[in-house]
Design an enzyme around this catalytic site. Structure first.
Site, PDB file in Angstrom:
ATOM      1  N   SER A 145     -95.104  -1.824 -17.822  1.00  0.00           N
ATOM      2  CA  SER A 145     -94.064  -0.973 -18.394  1.00  0.00           C
ATOM      3  C   SER A 145     -93.936   0.318 -17.592  1.00  0.00           C
ATOM      4  CB  SER A 145     -94.456  -0.630 -19.840  1.00  0.00           C
ATOM      5  OG  SER A 145     -93.744   0.489 -20.323  1.00  0.00           O
ATOM      6  N   TYR A 158     -98.817   2.567 -27.116  1.00  0.00           N
ATOM      7  CA  TYR A 158     -98.165   1.656 -26.161  1.00  0.00           C
ATOM      8  C   TYR A 158     -98.512   2.062 -24.728  1.00  0.00           C
ATOM      9  CZ  TYR A 158     -94.192  -0.960 -24.145  1.00  0.00           C
ATOM     10  OH  TYR A 158     -93.392  -1.816 -23.418  1.00  0.00           O
TER      11      TYR A 158
HETATM   12  P1  NAP Z   1     -89.317  -8.300 -27.972  1.00  0.00           P
HETATM   13  O1  NAP Z   1     -87.855  -8.532 -27.793  1.00  0.00           O
HETATM   14  O2  NAP Z   1     -89.812  -7.487 -29.108  1.00  0.00           O
HETATM   15  O3  NAP Z   1     -90.075  -9.740 -27.972  1.00  0.00           O
HETATM   16  C1  NAP Z   1     -91.467  -9.741 -28.131  1.00  0.00           C
HETATM   17  C2  NAP Z   1     -91.914 -11.186 -28.192  1.00  0.00           C
HETATM   18  O4  NAP Z   1     -93.336 -11.216 -28.354  1.00  0.00           O
HETATM   19  C3  NAP Z   1     -91.321 -11.961 -29.348  1.00  0.00           C
HETATM   20  O5  NAP Z   1     -91.110 -13.311 -28.923  1.00  0.00           O
HETATM   21  C4  NAP Z   1     -92.452 -11.943 -30.385  1.00  0.00           C
HETATM   22  O6  NAP Z   1     -92.300 -13.069 -31.218  1.00  0.00           O
HETATM   23  C5  NAP Z   1     -93.670 -12.031 -29.472  1.00  0.00           C
HETATM   24  N1  NAP Z   1     -94.917 -11.506 -30.058  1.00  0.00           N
HETATM   25  C6  NAP Z   1     -95.150 -10.257 -30.508  1.00  0.00           C
HETATM   26  N2  NAP Z   1     -96.415 -10.158 -30.956  1.00  0.00           N
HETATM   27  C7  NAP Z   1     -96.996 -11.378 -30.769  1.00  0.00           C
HETATM   28  C8  NAP Z   1     -98.291 -11.907 -31.036  1.00  0.00           C
HETATM   29  N3  NAP Z   1     -99.251 -11.162 -31.594  1.00  0.00           N
HETATM   30  N4  NAP Z   1     -98.528 -13.193 -30.712  1.00  0.00           N
HETATM   31  C9  NAP Z   1     -97.573 -13.957 -30.159  1.00  0.00           C
HETATM   32  N5  NAP Z   1     -96.314 -13.518 -29.873  1.00  0.00           N
HETATM   33  C10 NAP Z   1     -96.053 -12.235 -30.190  1.00  0.00           C
HETATM   34  O7  NAP Z   1     -89.888  -7.609 -26.659  1.00  0.00           O
HETATM   35  P2  NAP Z   1     -89.269  -7.512 -25.184  1.00  0.00           P
HETATM   36  O8  NAP Z   1     -88.431  -6.295 -25.064  1.00  0.00           O
HETATM   37  O9  NAP Z   1     -88.711  -8.842 -24.787  1.00  0.00           O
HETATM   38  O10 NAP Z   1     -90.612  -7.214 -24.374  1.00  0.00           O
HETATM   39  C11 NAP Z   1     -91.407  -8.265 -23.891  1.00  0.00           C
HETATM   40  C12 NAP Z   1     -92.541  -7.609 -23.122  1.00  0.00           C
HETATM   41  O11 NAP Z   1     -91.992  -6.707 -22.153  1.00  0.00           O
HETATM   42  C13 NAP Z   1     -93.456  -6.756 -23.998  1.00  0.00           C
HETATM   43  O12 NAP Z   1     -94.782  -6.833 -23.510  1.00  0.00           O
HETATM   44  C14 NAP Z   1     -92.915  -5.331 -23.777  1.00  0.00           C
HETATM   45  O13 NAP Z   1     -93.912  -4.355 -24.000  1.00  0.00           O
HETATM   46  C15 NAP Z   1     -92.539  -5.409 -22.337  1.00  0.00           C
HETATM   47  N6  NAP Z   1     -91.546  -4.432 -21.881  1.00  0.00           N
HETATM   48  C16 NAP Z   1     -90.330  -4.352 -22.494  1.00  0.00           C
HETATM   49  C17 NAP Z   1     -89.388  -3.438 -21.975  1.00  0.00           C
HETATM   50  C18 NAP Z   1     -88.027  -3.264 -22.572  1.00  0.00           C
HETATM   51  O14 NAP Z   1     -87.347  -2.271 -22.208  1.00  0.00           O
HETATM   52  N7  NAP Z   1     -87.574  -4.151 -23.434  1.00  0.00           N
HETATM   53  C19 NAP Z   1     -89.703  -2.667 -20.867  1.00  0.00           C
HETATM   54  C20 NAP Z   1     -90.981  -2.777 -20.300  1.00  0.00           C
HETATM   55  C21 NAP Z   1     -91.882  -3.673 -20.809  1.00  0.00           C
HETATM   56  P3  NAP Z   1     -92.997 -13.121 -32.704  1.00  0.00           P
HETATM   57  O15 NAP Z   1     -92.788 -11.767 -33.327  1.00  0.00           O
HETATM   58  O16 NAP Z   1     -92.298 -14.245 -33.414  1.00  0.00           O
HETATM   59  O17 NAP Z   1     -94.435 -13.408 -32.471  1.00  0.00           O
HETATM   60  C1  GCO Z   2     -89.705   3.377 -25.310  1.00  0.00           C
HETATM   61  C2  GCO Z   2     -89.334   2.026 -24.783  1.00  0.00           C
HETATM   62  C3  GCO Z   2     -90.127   1.731 -23.530  1.00  0.00           C
HETATM   63  C4  GCO Z   2     -89.728   0.382 -23.008  1.00  0.00           C
HETATM   64  C5  GCO Z   2     -90.464   0.040 -21.784  1.00  0.00           C
HETATM   65  C6  GCO Z   2     -90.171   0.938 -20.641  1.00  0.00           C
HETATM   66  O1  GCO Z   2     -89.771   3.526 -26.534  1.00  0.00           O
HETATM   67  O2  GCO Z   2     -89.892   4.276 -24.470  1.00  0.00           O
HETATM   68  O3  GCO Z   2     -89.553   1.018 -25.748  1.00  0.00           O
HETATM   69  O4  GCO Z   2     -91.487   1.755 -23.809  1.00  0.00           O
HETATM   70  O5  GCO Z   2     -90.001  -0.612 -23.946  1.00  0.00           O
HETATM   71  O6  GCO Z   2     -91.830  -0.127 -21.994  1.00  0.00           O
HETATM   72  O7  GCO Z   2     -90.761   0.369 -19.489  1.00  0.00           O
END
Ligand code: NAP
Ligand code: GCO
Length: 260
Positions: A145, A158
């Site tokens: 992230s 986080y």
């Molecule tokens: P999201 O839309 O909230 O999806 C999260 C997924 O993880 C869902 O499929 C959820 O399904 C599953 N999950 C959560 N807790 C779990 C557990 N304990 N066991 C198994 N499955 C679990 O998140 P996203 O935005 O796609 O993010 C995916 C990854 O990218 C995360 O690690 C997040 O921190 C990272 N990330 C996101 C962003 C962003 O801007 N969106 C940026 C940087 C990094 P269930 O709830 O059904 O289990």
């Molecule tokens: C926040 C966002 C970020 C993104 C991502 C950025 O609240 O600042 O959720 O944490 O999810 O991790 O890389």
């Protein structure tokens, strides 16, 4: 050159790939030839995900598995190895965030975020690595992230977890690189998924804030992560190890848009 990026014959486990970033990465790995296995916790999420993969013409196997439960993870990996094949590619994607000012955050909430975002990648990697060692190769991709590098208000748990995940990535590289296992991270910027939906509500000042911090002047899409994921999952990255590839539209390089 295309052979270098081919995942034909490979088995990929993408955790939390019911939707969002995990779904896009699983879709991309499938299009590159991999057999996809994924997990999530929610029945509704699973049903929608299976329909979504089918609509994309992608054959997947889905497991109900909470990645924080080591016994369940071990059983899931054993079943995958028995029924699909040894896992060649692991994407530790499952993750949550809780946006609470640190002094108002309960230790329980802090622990839950770290449990899913850091302890679980350890648990799943620990379950998968022995099979990779036996097979003589493996690719692990940890979804880090911006908060692996930067902090901001309300995301202490986080940021601590994602900072730790960056170092877990480097340590798996260090400990298992000699087994031909490459462990790298992808650090997405601000991506439009359900996780960031609260930040993108109409009129939310966070929107203009992120635009001012992103040279690309837009939120990222889940599609922006597909190419980087295929690269790190393929032979094209066999000498890339312990690296976090930031897919952030330039955020980490940019002080922020100067006042006009
Ligand atoms: P999201 O839309 O909230 O999806 C999260 C997924 O993880 C869902 O499929 C959820 O399904 C599953 N999950 C959560 N807790 C779990 C557990 N304990 N066991 C198994 N499955 C679990 O998140 P996203 O935005 O796609 O993010 C995916 C990854 O990218 C995360 O690690 C997040 O921190 C990272 N990330 C996101 C962003 C962003 O801007 N969106 C940026 C940087 C990094 P269930 O709830 O059904 O289990
Ligand atoms: C926040 C966002 C970020 C993104 C991502 C950025 O609240 O600042 O959720 O944490 O999810 O991790 O890389």
């Amino acid at each position: 050159m295309s052979r270098m990026f081919s995942l034909d014959g490979k088995v990929a486990l993408v955790t939390g790939a019911a939707y969002g970033i995990g779904f896009a990465i699983a879709r991309a790995l499938a299009k590159a030839g991999a057999k996809i296995v994924f997990n999530c916790r929610g029945k509704e999420h699973m049903e929608k995900a299976l329909a979504a993969y089918k609509a994309e013409g992608i054959e997947v196997k889905g497991y109900f598995c909470d990645v924080t439960k080591e016994d369940d993870v071990q059983k899931m990996v054993a079943d995958i190895e028995k029924t699909v094949g040894t896992i060649d590619i692991l994407v530790n994607n499952a993750g949550i965030i809780k946006r609470i000012p640190m002094t108002e955050m309960s230790a329980e909430d802090f622990r839950e975020v770290v449990d899913i975002d850091l302890n679980a990648p350890f648990i799943v990697s620990k379950a998968v690595i022995p099979g990779m060692i036996k097979k003589g190769h493996g690719k692990i991709i940890n979804i880090c992230s911006m908060m692996s590098e930067l902090g901001r208000e309300t995301v202490s748990a986080y940021a601590a977890a994602k900072g730790g995940l960056k170092m877990l990535t480097r340590n798996i590289c260090s400990e298992y690189g000699s087994n031909n296992i490459q462990c790298n991270g992808i650090g997405p910027g601000y991506i439009a998924t359900p996780q960031t939906a609260p930040l993108r509500t109409p009129g939310n000042p966070f929107n203009s804030f992120i635009m001012s911090k992103t040279p690309a002047n837009r939120w990222g899409t889940i599609e922006d992560l597909e190419g980087p994921a295929v690269f790190l999952a393929s032979d094209a990255s066999n000498f890339v190890n312990g690296h976090v590839l930031y897919v952030d539209g330039g955020i980490l390089a940019y002080l922020g848009r100067q006042p006009e």
